[in-house]
Design an enzyme around this catalytic site. Structure first.
Site, PDB file in Angstrom:
ATOM      1  N   SER A  45       0.826  -1.203   0.000  1.00  0.00           N
ATOM      2  CA  SER A  45       0.000   0.000   0.000  1.00  0.00           C
ATOM      3  C   SER A  45       0.862   1.255   0.000  1.00  0.00           C
ATOM      4  O   SER A  45       0.590   2.210  -0.717  1.00  0.00           O
ATOM      5  CB  SER A  45      -0.927   0.014   1.222  1.00  0.00           C
ATOM      6  N   GLU A  46       1.904   1.262   0.819  1.00  0.00           N
ATOM      7  CA  GLU A  46       2.804   2.407   0.866  1.00  0.00           C
ATOM      8  C   GLU A  46       4.228   1.983   1.175  1.00  0.00           C
ATOM      9  O   GLU A  46       4.463   1.006   1.904  1.00  0.00           O
ATOM     10  CB  GLU A  46       2.365   3.405   1.936  1.00  0.00           C
ATOM     11  N   THR A  47       5.139   2.751   0.615  1.00  0.00           N
ATOM     12  CA  THR A  47       6.531   2.741   1.042  1.00  0.00           C
ATOM     13  C   THR A  47       6.828   4.124   1.587  1.00  0.00           C
ATOM     14  O   THR A  47       6.610   5.135   0.898  1.00  0.00           O
ATOM     15  CB  THR A  47       7.482   2.420  -0.124  1.00  0.00           C
TER      16      THR A  47
END
Length: 263
Positions: A45-47
């Protein structure tokens, strides 16, 4: 170039639950193209990319596999978990993000990590986009909007659990995402979050949207402290409290991976 990467499951105390985020801490910013390429390769979903200023102060940026994101709660929690884990005795971190300003994070004695976010309470709208109405299988009872997304309120908890999104239609709402929510029998409220325009079909646990959900439900339920659950397949629990212009969101996190990437 070799970089250390950590993958953390956020808003959970059990591996393979909550929302996984990758965290990379650097002394200097990588190029935007490289950060985006790493986020695509990670396919989470996110880095979160974190630039260290000193032991307590950091800048933070968030990338989904599609684009850079203005505001991400679970990856902030993940980044905080990594920093606290590597810094014995550290209790407070201050992040700066261009879109939302200063974010203060505190390591609590009960094992939770508490994040201070701006209050982004949504406002009711009357002109509801057809892409939103046709993009959800269940008709909303109420629709609101803030800087991040549309808030679809349902009267029944089962509606949140059973609603089927048409993500091709919801994608037309860009740059806004969609959260569906209701009161809950076990928690104060539950939600699900769809973000096909910015990250993917359904986000497992979305800290940032609770800076709008928490003040909305606080006013509806007439209470300033709430327990929330994001009812995705992985699921995640969030402790929320509202104090004026600030929304405090707390959660736990667990380490899944630490390694090296070569770019």
């Amino acid at each position: 170039m070799e970089l250390t990467i950590n993958v953390i499951d956020a808003f959970t105390d059990a591996t393979f639950k909550g929302n996984p985020a990758a965290v990379i801490i650097t002394e200097n910013w990588l190029s935007v193209d490289l950060m985006q390429s790493i986020a695509v390769e990670n396919n989470l979903s996110e880095t979160a990319f974190v630039k260290k200023i000193d032991n307590q102060h950091y800048e933070i940026r968030w990338f989904s596999p599609i684009t850079e994101i203005d505001f991400c709660g679970h990856a902030t929690l993940a980044a905080s978990f990594v920093i606290f884990s590597k810094s014995n005795g550290l209790k407070t971190i201050n992040f700066f993000a261009k879109a939302v300003g200063d974010l203060s994070v505190t390591k609590m004695d009960n094992g939770y990590i508490q994040m201070s976010f701006p209050n982004r309470k949504p406002k009711v709208i009357d002109d509801i986009p057809l892409a939103l109405l046709n993009g959800l299988s269940i008709k909303p009872a109420e629709v609101l909007l803030n800087d991040q997304g549309y808030f679809v309120v349902y009267e029944q908890e089962a509606d949140v659990l059973n609603v089927i999104p048409n993500n091709e239609l919801l994608k037309q709402l860009a740059p806004f995402d969609v959260v569906v929510t209701s009161k809950s029998s076990e928690y104060d409220f539950i939600s699900r979050y769809f973000w096909p325009a910015n990250g993917g079909d359904e986000d497992p646990v979305t800290g940032s949207i609770h800076s709008g959900l928490a003040p909305y439900w606080a006013s509806k339920l007439n209470k300033s402290k709430l327990i929330a659950y994001q009812a995705s397949k992985r699921g995640g629990k969030l402790i929320c409290s509202i104090e004026g212009s600030k929304v405090y969101i707390s959660g736990k996190a667990v380490q899944y991976l630490e390694g090296k990437i070569t770019v």
